[in-house]
Write an enzyme that holds these catalytic residues in place. Structure first.
Site, PDB file in Angstrom:
ATOM      1  N   ARG A 235      77.242 -30.580  30.723  1.00 27.37           N
ATOM      2  CA  ARG A 235      77.247 -30.915  32.150  1.00 27.37           C
ATOM      3  C   ARG A 235      75.867 -30.808  32.779  1.00 27.37           C
ATOM      4  O   ARG A 235      75.605 -31.407  33.820  1.00 27.37           O
ATOM      5  CB  ARG A 235      78.293 -30.054  32.875  1.00 27.37           C
ATOM      6  CG  ARG A 235      79.704 -30.537  32.604  1.00 27.37           C
ATOM      7  CD  ARG A 235      80.726 -29.612  33.196  1.00 27.37           C
ATOM      8  NE  ARG A 235      81.155 -28.593  32.266  1.00 27.37           N
ATOM      9  CZ  ARG A 235      81.669 -27.422  32.632  1.00 27.37           C
ATOM     10  NH1 ARG A 235      81.774 -27.120  33.899  1.00 27.37           N
ATOM     11  NH2 ARG A 235      82.085 -26.572  31.724  1.00 27.37           N
TER      12      ARG A 235
ATOM     13  N   GLU B 209      81.455 -17.331  30.364  1.00 27.34           N
ATOM     14  CA  GLU B 209      82.599 -16.790  31.107  1.00 27.34           C
ATOM     15  C   GLU B 209      83.835 -16.837  30.206  1.00 27.34           C
ATOM     16  O   GLU B 209      84.720 -16.016  30.302  1.00 27.34           O
ATOM     17  CB  GLU B 209      82.823 -17.606  32.388  1.00 27.34           C
ATOM     18  CG  GLU B 209      83.726 -16.910  33.387  1.00 27.34           C
ATOM     19  CD  GLU B 209      84.078 -17.780  34.600  1.00 27.34           C
ATOM     20  OE1 GLU B 209      83.623 -18.922  34.701  1.00 27.34           O
ATOM     21  OE2 GLU B 209      84.848 -17.274  35.433  1.00 27.34           O
TER      22      GLU B 209
HETATM   23  O1  LIG Z   1      76.855 -19.156  33.932  1.00 25.26           O
HETATM   24  P1  LIG Z   1      77.688 -19.225  32.680  1.00 25.26           P
HETATM   25  O2  LIG Z   1      78.731 -18.136  32.627  1.00 25.26           O
HETATM   26  O3  LIG Z   1      76.877 -19.318  31.461  1.00 25.26           O
HETATM   27  O4  LIG Z   1      78.579 -20.537  32.787  1.00 25.26           O
HETATM   28  C1  LIG Z   1      78.090 -21.776  33.224  1.00 25.26           C
HETATM   29  C2  LIG Z   1      78.027 -22.768  32.116  1.00 25.26           C
HETATM   30  O5  LIG Z   1      79.354 -23.032  31.608  1.00 25.26           O
HETATM   31  C3  LIG Z   1      79.586 -24.439  31.594  1.00 25.26           C
HETATM   32  O6  LIG Z   1      79.200 -25.034  30.400  1.00 25.26           O
HETATM   33  P2  LIG Z   1      80.049 -24.967  29.054  1.00 25.26           P
HETATM   34  O7  LIG Z   1      79.392 -24.007  28.115  1.00 25.26           O
HETATM   35  O8  LIG Z   1      81.497 -24.778  29.363  1.00 25.26           O
HETATM   36  O9  LIG Z   1      79.763 -26.357  28.381  1.00 25.26           O
HETATM   37  P3  LIG Z   1      79.919 -27.908  28.798  1.00 25.26           P
HETATM   38  O10 LIG Z   1      78.848 -28.187  29.813  1.00 25.26           O
HETATM   39  O11 LIG Z   1      79.639 -28.580  27.501  1.00 25.26           O
HETATM   40  O12 LIG Z   1      81.315 -28.137  29.336  1.00 25.26           O
HETATM   41  C4  LIG Z   1      78.717 -24.954  32.726  1.00 25.26           C
HETATM   42  O13 LIG Z   1      78.434 -26.332  32.582  1.00 25.26           O
HETATM   43  C5  LIG Z   1      77.491 -24.103  32.627  1.00 25.26           C
HETATM   44  O14 LIG Z   1      76.545 -24.606  31.687  1.00 25.26           O
HETATM   45  N1  LIG Z   2      84.784 -21.384  36.506  1.00 25.88           N
HETATM   46  C1  LIG Z   2      84.126 -22.374  35.914  1.00 25.88           C
HETATM   47  N2  LIG Z   2      84.370 -23.671  36.260  1.00 25.88           N
HETATM   48  C2  LIG Z   2      83.695 -24.668  35.649  1.00 25.88           C
HETATM   49  N3  LIG Z   2      82.782 -24.480  34.705  1.00 25.88           N
HETATM   50  C3  LIG Z   2      82.506 -23.216  34.347  1.00 25.88           C
HETATM   51  N4  LIG Z   2      81.630 -22.708  33.456  1.00 25.88           N
HETATM   52  C4  LIG Z   2      81.749 -21.364  33.466  1.00 25.88           C
HETATM   53  N5  LIG Z   2      82.672 -20.978  34.357  1.00 25.88           N
HETATM   54  C5  LIG Z   2      83.164 -22.118  34.917  1.00 25.88           C
END
Ligand SMILES: O=P(O)(O)OC[C@H]1O[C@H](OP(=O)(O)OP(=O)(O)O)[C@H](O)[C@@H]1O
Ligand SMILES: Nc1ncnc2[nH]cnc12
Length: 172
Positions: free
Chosen positions: A58, A95
């Site tokens: 993302r 998370e």
């Molecule tokens: O602050 P944090 O606790 O690290 O969480 C935030 C991260 O989690 C999500 O990515 P995710 O790893 O789910 O991957 P994606 O973007 O591939 O869905 C989001 O896009 C952030 O990069």
């Molecule tokens: N609560 C949340 N919603 C969407 N993306 C996330 N990545 C980590 N925590 C998330």
């Protein structure tokens, strides 16, 4: 801009207790997506930025259009095993899980000013790892920018000496 009307909140995804902020509803609205990227561009207008880096996946949909709008390059920070050339890698907690992030060794020129962009700041694990990777390559992290910040998860605590910009704040 008021971003929240364009974010869909899904309770208990991907696991019980997580309130998932779904940005696909924003991305699907061309006018509002553009407005959101332009609003981030405005927030970071004081910074001198040579290049934007963004973590998979993302972070790409925020970082790449922001780089385009600013007329600078974009560097992908990818999950382990995806980049074809020589990499550096760092592990981190999310998370909801664990992962490893990687960058190409030559992705940043030493001394370049780097803004790191992502969709969301939660615990800060992803962005702190991204900061560590960029710094290990000799980049100067001038700030971090997000569409969304989950304030109670206190990701900012992992970025004590770094500018943090976000468009919309939720408690968690
Ligand atoms: O602050 P944090 O606790 O690290 O969480 C935030 C991260 O989690 C999500 O990515 P995710 O790893 O789910 O991957 P994606 O973007 O591939 O869905 C989001 O896009 C952030 O990069
Ligand atoms: N609560 C949340 N919603 C969407 N993306 C996330 N990545 C980590 N925590 C998330």
């Amino acid at each position: 801009m008021d971003l929240k009307p364009y974010i869909r909140v899904i309770p208990d995804f991907p696991q019980p207790g997580i309130s998932f902020k779904d940005i696909t509803t924003l991305l699907n609205d061309g006018e509002k997506y553009k407005e959101a990227i332009n609003a981030i561009k405005e927030m970071v207008s004081e910074l001198e930025i040579d290049v934007i880096a963004g973590p998979e996946a993302r972070g790409f949909v925020v970082g790449a259009p922001l780089a385009y709008a600013l007329g600078v390059g974009f560097v992908p920070i990818r999950k382990s095993g995806k980049l074809p050339y020589e990499t550096i890698e760092v592990g981190y907690d999310l998370e909801y899980g664990k992962d490893k992030l990687a960058m190409h060794k030559d992705a940043i020129k030493p001394g370049q000013n780097v803004l790191i962009a992502d969709d969301l700041l939660a615990t800060g694990g992803t962005i702190a790892t991204s900061v560590n990777l960029v710094r290990e390559l000799g980049g100067n992290v001038v700030g971090t920018a997000f569409l969304i910040e989950l304030s109670e998860l206190n990701g900012r605590a992992k970025l004590p000496d770094i500018n943090v910009f976000s468009l919309a704040k939720y408690d968690y």
